[in-house]
Design a protein around this motif. Structure first.
Motif, short mmCIF file in Angstrom:
data_model
loop_
_atom_site.label_atom_id
_atom_site.label_comp_id
_atom_site.label_asym_id
_atom_site.label_seq_id
_atom_site.Cartn_x
_atom_site.Cartn_y
_atom_site.Cartn_z
N VAL A 137 2.70 -0.04 1.86
CA VAL A 137 2.60 0.18 3.14
C VAL A 137 2.10 1.47 3.68
CG1 VAL A 137 3.90 0.28 5.45
CG2 VAL A 137 4.39 -1.48 3.70
N GLY A 138 2.48 2.42 2.67
CA GLY A 138 1.99 3.89 3.11
C GLY A 138 3.25 4.83 2.78
N VAL A 139 3.63 5.59 4.05
CA VAL A 139 4.46 6.70 4.04
C VAL A 139 5.74 5.93 4.49
CG1 VAL A 139 5.47 8.93 4.90
CG2 VAL A 139 2.81 8.67 4.36
N CYS A 140 6.79 5.91 3.62
CA CYS A 140 8.01 5.52 4.33
C CYS A 140 9.07 6.51 4.59
CB CYS A 140 8.63 4.44 3.10
SG CYS A 140 7.65 3.21 2.73
N GLY A 141 9.72 6.29 5.64
CA GLY A 141 10.83 6.85 6.03
C GLY A 141 11.97 6.33 5.64
N GLN A 142 13.05 6.89 4.82
CA GLN A 142 14.26 6.04 4.37
C GLN A 142 15.67 6.88 4.86
OE1 GLN A 142 13.19 5.79 0.01
NE2 GLN A 142 12.38 3.90 0.77
N THR A 166 4.66 6.32 -0.57
CA THR A 166 5.10 7.74 -0.93
C THR A 166 6.38 7.46 0.11
OG1 THR A 166 3.70 8.51 0.65
CG2 THR A 166 3.20 8.59 -1.53
N LEU A 167 7.11 8.72 0.03
CA LEU A 167 8.38 8.55 1.00
C LEU A 167 9.22 9.79 1.31
CD1 LEU A 167 11.16 8.81 -0.98
CD2 LEU A 167 10.21 6.84 -1.94
N VAL A 168 9.84 9.96 2.33
CA VAL A 168 10.61 10.97 2.77
C VAL A 168 12.11 10.12 2.90
CG1 VAL A 168 11.11 12.63 4.18
CG2 VAL A 168 8.85 12.15 3.76
N MET A 169 13.07 10.91 2.13
CA MET A 169 14.44 10.11 2.27
C MET A 169 15.36 11.26 2.95
SD MET A 169 16.93 8.63 -0.30
CE MET A 169 16.72 6.91 0.12
N LYS A 170 16.14 10.70 3.92
CA LYS A 170 17.31 11.37 4.67
C LYS A 170 18.61 10.80 4.16
CE LYS A 170 19.62 11.60 8.12
NZ LYS A 170 20.70 12.15 7.71
N PRO A 171 19.33 11.29 3.37
CA PRO A 171 20.65 10.61 3.20
C PRO A 171 21.84 11.13 4.16
CG PRO A 171 20.36 12.61 1.77
CD PRO A 171 19.22 12.51 2.55
N SER A 172 22.95 10.49 4.18
CA SER A 172 23.91 10.76 5.11
C SER A 172 24.21 12.39 4.92
CB SER A 172 25.34 9.93 5.14
OG SER A 172 26.12 10.65 5.88
N GLU A 173 24.27 13.06 6.19
CA GLU A 173 24.55 14.45 5.99
C GLU A 173 25.74 14.86 5.30
OE1 GLU A 173 24.10 12.69 8.50
OE2 GLU A 173 24.60 13.28 10.52
N ILE A 174 27.00 13.85 5.34
CA ILE A 174 28.16 14.16 4.73
C ILE A 174 28.24 13.87 3.42
CG2 ILE A 174 29.41 14.52 7.07
CD1 ILE A 174 30.27 11.52 6.68
N THR A 175 27.16 13.06 2.79
CA THR A 175 27.42 12.51 1.46
C THR A 175 26.11 12.87 0.78
OG1 THR A 175 26.99 10.33 2.12
CG2 THR A 175 29.40 10.94 1.77
N PRO A 176 25.48 13.80 0.39
CA PRO A 176 24.07 13.99 -0.24
C PRO A 176 23.71 14.31 -1.58
CG PRO A 176 24.76 16.07 0.85
CD PRO A 176 25.69 15.28 1.24
#
Ligand SMILES: NC(=O)c1ccc[n+]([C@@H]2O[C@H](COP(=O)([O-])OP(=O)(O)OC[C@H]3O[C@@H](n4cnc5c(N)ncnc54)[C@H](O)[C@@H]3O)[C@@H](O)[C@H]2O)c1
Ligand SMILES: C[N+](C)(C)CC=O
Length: 485
Positions: A137-142, A166-176
Motif C-alpha cells: 500500500v505504501g506508508v503505513c501508520g500503526q 514502510t511504516l511509522v509505529m506509535k505504541p501506547s504512551e504508557i506501555t512502550p
C-alpha cells in the motif's frame, strides 16, 4: 524513538515516566514525541517507500529479514517477557506465552512473503493477457494499545514489512518498552533505514498526525471505539485505507448439557484472564436458566480464590489494572451496575490485602440479575467484571448474544454439535469458539463484525490488508479503434 535508522530524542526534549502498575514505581523514562517528530518519521517512511528498494526487493529476501526478527524475539524472549510484565502487570507466564506467539507471527508472515505471485485471469478480450497482482500500500501508520503491547504491534509490523510497506509505529504512551526493544531487534535483523520508524508519544499529538497526514496511505489502529471514530474522521481527509481492531462485549453462552466443570473453569478464564483487560474477554455470561443457580454458586466460590499479586510471583493468577484512571473507570461501571439493579454477588471493591495497596488492583466481580438494557451489560468495562443473564432456548441465546453494538468474539458450550453449529452460524462475530474460549493464532484471521472493527489481522487476510490489488491488462495486438475518425 527510531527514525530513518537513528535513535533520537524528541524534538521538544520532553520525557514521560513509565510506571509499573503493580507498585507505581518508575521503571523507565521514555522520550515523549509530538506531531513534529511524527512528521519527520512519516517523511522518512515516504522517502524509503518511494525510493523503492524495500518494496521491490525479492519477496523471499524480505521474508528472510522478517523471519530473522522472529528468531531474535525467541533469542531475547525472557528479557521481552520481563519487560512486558513490568510495564503491564500481567503475569510473566502470560508474557512468555505472548512472546512465543509474537515470534510465530513473524515466522508466519515471513513465510507468506513470497507466496502470492499474482493471478492470470481469463480475459474476455481476444489477443490480450490479464493478470492481477498485489502490491504494498505504501506508508503505513500503526497505532497500538496498552493491554497486549507487543502482540498487537507484531500483528501490524510483520505483515506490513513482509508485503513491502514502510511504516511509522506509535505504541501506547504508557506501555512502550517492548516495542522499543523490538525496533532494536528489527535494526539487528537488517530492516533498512527509513523502512520501520518508531515515534513515542500521546495519541492526540503523534497518533492524530499519523491519522491525518496525507503522506500516510494506510492507518492501522487497535484500541477503543471512540478513538477509532476520531481516527476514521481524520483519515477521511486523504481517503487513506483503514484497518481497525476495536473493543468487544463478548458473550459466553453455556447450555445445560455442557460439561459443567470445564464450562465453569473456562468461564472464569474467559472474563478474568489479564484482569479482564482483553478485547475478547467473555464479559457477558449467558447461562441456560435450569443450571443458573448451581453454575453461579460454583463460579462465585472459585472467583473468591483468584490470587491477585505481583506478575513475577509464581502463584499469582492475575495482576493489577493498568492505571489509576482505568481502575476508576471500572469502579464507576460497578456503581452504574448497582444503580441499574444488577445484583453484586462477589467483588465490587479493591482488595484489602496490604501487599496490594500500591498497585491498581480490583477484585474480580460478578453481577447476576442482569438484563440486556443495562449499561453494565452493553458497554465495554475492560476490567474484571462479569454480568450474568439467563436464557431458555437456543434462539433466545442467539438473540441476547447479538444484542450489542459489538461483534468481536463469542463462545458456545454444549455437547450437542447441532446446537453448537446453530448458534455459531447465527452469532454476528468475527470469531466464534465452540467448547473453548480465547484461542487465536497467526494462521486464522482476527477481527470484528459491527462496531468491533474494520478489516482483519492475522491469516492471509491480515497480509492482504497491507496490499493494493492491481489489474494489469496487455493488448497483444494493438491496432487503431477508429471511433474518432
Ligand atoms: N480488537 C482487538 O483485537 C483489540 C485488541 C486489543 C485492544 N483492543 C481495544 O483497545 C482498547 C483498550 O486500549 P486503549 O485504552 O489503549 O485504547 P485507546 O483507544 O485509548 O488507545 C489506543 C491507542 O490510540 C492512541 N490514541 C488515543 N487518542 C488518539 C487520537 N486522537 N488519534 C490517534 N491515536 C490516538 C493511544 O495513544 C494508544 O496508542 C479496548 O477498547 C480494547 O477492546 C482491541
Ligand atoms: C486480540 N487479543 C485477544 C490478543 C488481545 C485483545 O485484547
Amino acid at each position: 524513538m527510531y527514525i530513518n535508522g537513528e535513535w533520537l530524542h524528541a524534538k521538544s526534549e520532553k520525557t514521560r515516566e513509565i510506571i509499573n502498575p503493580f507498585n507505581q514505581e518508575v521503571i523507565a523514562t521514555a522520550v515523549e514525541g509530538n506531531a513534529e517528530d511524527a512528521k519527520t518519521a512519516i517523511q522518512a517512511a515516504r522517502v524509503a517507500f518511494d525510493e523503492g528498494s524495500w518494496s521491490t526487493m525479492p519477496a523471499s529476501e524480505r521474508g528472510a529479514i522478517v523471519n530473522k526478527i522472529g528468531s531474535l524475539i525467541e533469542r531475547d524472549l525472557e528479557e521481552l517477557a520481563e519487560l512486558e510484565t513490568l510495564d503491564t502487570g500481567k503475569t510473566v507466564q502470560e508474557s512468555r506465552e505472548d512472546m512465543a506467539d509474537i515470534a510465530n507471527v513473524f515466522f508466519y508472515f515471513a513465510g507468506l512473503a513470497d507466496k502470492d505471485g499474482g493471478e492470470v485471469i481469463a480475459s474476455p478480450i481476444p489477443n490480450s493477457e490479464s493478470k492481477v497482482v498485489r502490491e504494498p500500500v505504501g506508508v503505513c501508520g500503526q497505532i497500538t494499545p496498552w493491554n497486549y503491547p507487543l502482540l498487537q504491534a507484531a500483528w501490524k509490523l510483520a505483515p506490513a514489512l513482509a508485503s513491502g510497506n514502510t511504516l511509522v509505529m506509535k505504541p501506547s504512551e504508557i506501555t512502550p518498552l517492548t516495542t522499543v526493544k523490538v525496533f532494536e531487534l528489527m535494526e539487528e535483523a537488517g530492516v533498512p533505514k527509513g523502512v520501520a520508524n518508531l515515534v513515542l508519544g500521546a495519541g492526540k499529538s503523534v497518533g492524530a498526525e499519523l491519522a491525518s497526514n496525507h503522506d500516510v496511505d494506510l492507518i492501522s489502529f487497535t484500541g477503543g471505539i471512540e478513538t477509532g471514530k476520531t481516527i476514521m474522521q481524520a483519515a477521511s481527509d486523504n481517503m487513506k485505507k483503514i484497518a481497525f481492531e476495536l473493543g468487544g462485549k463478548n458473550p459466553n453462552i453455556v447450555f445445560a448439557d455442557a460439561d459443567f466443570e470445564t464450562a465453569v473453569d473456562q468461564a472464569l478464564n474467559a472474563v478474568f484472564f489479564h484482569a479482564g483487560q482483553v478485547c475478547s474477554a467473555g464479559a457477558r455470561l449467558l447461562i441456560e436458566e435450569s443450571i443458573h443457580d448451581e453454575f453461579v454458586e460454583e463460579l462465585v466460590e472459585r472467583t473468591k480464590r483468584i490470587k491477585l499479586g505481583n506478575g513475577f510471583d509464581e502463584d499469582t493468577q492475575s495482576g493489577p489494572m493498568i492505571s489509576a484512571e482505568h481502575r476508576a473507570k471500572v469502579e464507576s461501571y460497578v456503581e452504574i451496575g448497582k444503580n441499574e439493579g444488577a445484583k453484586l454477588v462477589v467483588g465490587g471493591k479493591r482488595p484489602d490485602d496490604p501487599e496490594l495497596q500500591n498497585g491498581f488492583f480490583y477484585l474480580p466481580t460478578i453481577f447476576t440479575n442482569c438484563t440486556s438494557d443495562m449499561r453494565i451489560v452493553q458497554e465495554e468495562v475492560f476490567g474484571p467484571v462479569l454480568t450474568v443473564e439467563t436464557f431458555q432456548t437456543k434462539e433466545e441465546a442467539v438473540q441476547l448474544a447479538n444484542d450489542t453494538i459489538y461483534g468481536l468474539a463469542g463462545a458456545v458450550w454444549t455437547q450437542d454439535l447441532s446446537k453448537a453449529e446453530f448458534v455459531a452460524a447465527r452469532l454476528r462475530m468475527g470469531t466464534v469458539w465452540i467448547n473453548d474460549f480465547h484461542p487465536y493464532f497467526a494462521q486464522a484471521p482476527w477481527g470484528g463484525y459491527k462496531q468491533s472493527g474494520i478489516g482483519r489481522e492475522l491469516g492471509r487476510e491480515g497480509m492482504e490488508e497491507y496490499t493494493e490489488l492491481k489489474h494489469i491488462f496487455r493488448n497483444k495486438q494493438p491496432e487503431p479503434i477508429k471511433w474518432f475518425k
